[in-house]
Design an enzyme around this catalytic site. Structure first.
Site, PDB file in Angstrom:
ATOM      1  CG  ASP A  98      -5.001   2.226   1.340  1.00 50.66           C
ATOM      2  OD1 ASP A  98      -3.965   1.713   1.793  1.00 50.66           O
ATOM      3  OD2 ASP A  98      -6.068   1.610   1.226  1.00 50.66           O
ATOM      4  CB  SER A 128      -0.890   0.034   1.245  1.00 53.75           C
ATOM      5  OG  SER A 128      -1.374   1.366   1.436  1.00 53.75           O
ATOM      6  CG  HIS A 179      -4.175  -1.667  -1.304  1.00 53.48           C
ATOM      7  ND1 HIS A 179      -5.272  -2.456  -1.550  1.00 53.48           N
ATOM      8  CD2 HIS A 179      -4.550  -0.771  -0.352  1.00 53.48           C
ATOM      9  CE1 HIS A 179      -6.265  -2.059  -0.772  1.00 53.48           C
ATOM     10  NE2 HIS A 179      -5.857  -1.053  -0.034  1.00 53.48           N
ATOM     11  CB  SER A 223       3.384   0.966   8.541  1.00 51.39           C
ATOM     12  OG  SER A 223       2.479   0.030   9.087  1.00 51.39           O
ATOM     13  CG  ASP A 238      -6.239  -2.228   3.728  1.00 48.16           C
ATOM     14  OD1 ASP A 238      -6.797  -1.496   2.896  1.00 48.16           O
ATOM     15  OD2 ASP A 238      -5.283  -1.873   4.417  1.00 48.16           O
ATOM     16  N   GLY A 239      -4.835  -3.672   6.849  1.00 47.60           N
ATOM     17  CA  GLY A 239      -4.762  -2.900   8.087  1.00 47.60           C
ATOM     18  C   GLY A 239      -4.087  -3.675   9.196  1.00 47.60           C
ATOM     19  N   GLY A 240      -2.899  -3.204   9.601  1.00 46.50           N
ATOM     20  CA  GLY A 240      -2.208  -3.866  10.712  1.00 46.50           C
ATOM     21  C   GLY A 240      -1.630  -5.206  10.354  1.00 46.50           C
ATOM     22  N   GLY A 295      -8.515   5.084   7.488  1.00 46.41           N
ATOM     23  CA  GLY A 295      -8.048   6.449   7.766  1.00 46.41           C
ATOM     24  C   GLY A 295      -6.547   6.567   7.716  1.00 46.41           C
TER      25      GLY A 295
END
Ligand code: DX5
Ligand code: ZN
Length: 224
Positions: free
Chosen positions: A43, A16, A41, A204, A181-183, A151
Site C-alpha cells: 500500500d 498488506s 500487497h 491488520s 481492500d479494507g476491513g 489512508g
C-alpha cells in the site's frame, strides 16, 4: 506464496504490509510467507492523494530482495504514471492505479503497459461511482474495489461497496480478477467473496495477530 496469482481461479489472500512491523520487514514477510499468504500487497500512500505516507520504490525493492512472491503494488498516489517506472524497476509485479488520480484511465492503463507493467490494475474509492472504471476495463487485468477510504489500515469495512463489486464482476473476462481492500477479516471476507471477489487484501487481521498462520487459516476457513 505465488509469483503469479492469475494462474489460479481459487480465492487468494494478499497480505498488506501496511500493518507489518517495518523495523523487521524481512522477518514479517517470511512470517506471512510461511503462514500461507498467497502474495503481498504493498500500500503506497503519498500523503497527497490520501492523508497518510507509507513507503515507495526503496521499500518495494527491499521487499523484492526477500521474496519471489507477486508484489501487488497499490498506488494510492497522485500522478501514478510519474512514478510507475520506478516501482517497476524496484520489482513490482503489478501496479494498481486510482481512477480518481488520472485524467483518462484507459490511456493510463495503456501507458503503464507500454512501460513494461505486465499486470495493470485499476481501483476506485468507496464514493466513486462504479461506472467510472467501465471504459478502462478492457485495458486492465484486475479491478480493486476499495472497501475503506484510502489512508489507513484497521478501518471498518464499508458494505455499501458490495453492489459495486457485483456490477464489476458481471463485466470481467474469465482471465481478469477482482480484489477488495479494507476491513477484510473473518466477519467480512465471505460477504466479499459472495459479491464476486477473488483476491482479499488483509493488513491488520493478519499482522496485528501474534500467530499469522492461524490468522490466515481462519480467514481461509471462512471462504467457500
Ligand atoms: C487503505 C489500505 C488498507 C489496507 C488494509 O489505505 O489500502 O485498506 O490495505 O488494511 P486492513 O486490512 O487493516 O483494513
Ligand atoms: Zn491496498
Amino acid at each position: 506464496m505465488t509469483s503469479d496469482p492469475f494462474q489460479s481461479t481459487a480465492p487468494q489472500i494478499a497480505a498488506s504490509i501496511l500493518s507489518a512491523d517495518f523495523a523487521k520487514l524481512g522477518d514479517e514477510i517470511g512470517d506471512v510467507d510461511r503462514g500461507g499468504a498467497d502474495f503481498l500487497h504493498l500500500d503506497v500512500l503519498d500523503g497527497h492523494f490520501a492523508p497518510n505516507i507509507s513507503f515507495g520504490p526503496a521499500v518495494t525493492a527491499a521487499t523484492r530482495r526477500v521474496t519471489v512472491a507477486f508484489l501487488d503494488v497499490h498506488l494510492m498516489i497522485s500522478e501514478p504514471e510519474r512514478y510507475a517506472s520506478k516501482f517497476l524497476k524496484a520489482g513490482a509485479s503489478g501496479l494498481t492505479f486510482h481512477v480518481e488520480a488520472v485524467a483518462d484511465a484507459t490511456q493510463t492503463a495503456r501507458r503503464l503497459r507500454q512501460m513494461g507493467c505486465r499486470h495493470v490494475g485499476i481501483t476506485l474509492n468507496p464514493a466513486t461511482p462504479v461506472e467510472k472504471i467501465f471504459p478502462a476495463l478492457d485495458d486492465v487485468d484486475h479491478v480493486l474495489v476499495m472497501s475503506v477510504v484510502p489512508g489507513f489500515s484497521g478501518q471498518k469495512f464499508m458494505p455499501e461497496v458490495l453492489p459495486k463489486a457485483e456490477a464489476v464482476k458481471k463485466r470481467l473476462r474469465a482471465n481478469q480478477r477482482m480484489e477488495m481492500d479494507g476491513g477484510i477479516h473473518k466477519e467480512t471476507i465471505r460477504r466479499a467473496q459472495d459479491a464476486g471477489v477473488d483476491w482479499f487484501v488483509v493488513a491488520s487481521a493478519i499482522f496485528d495477530q501474534k500467530n499469522r498462520a492461524a490468522a490466515i487459516a481462519i480467514l481461509r476457513g471462512c471462504l467457500r
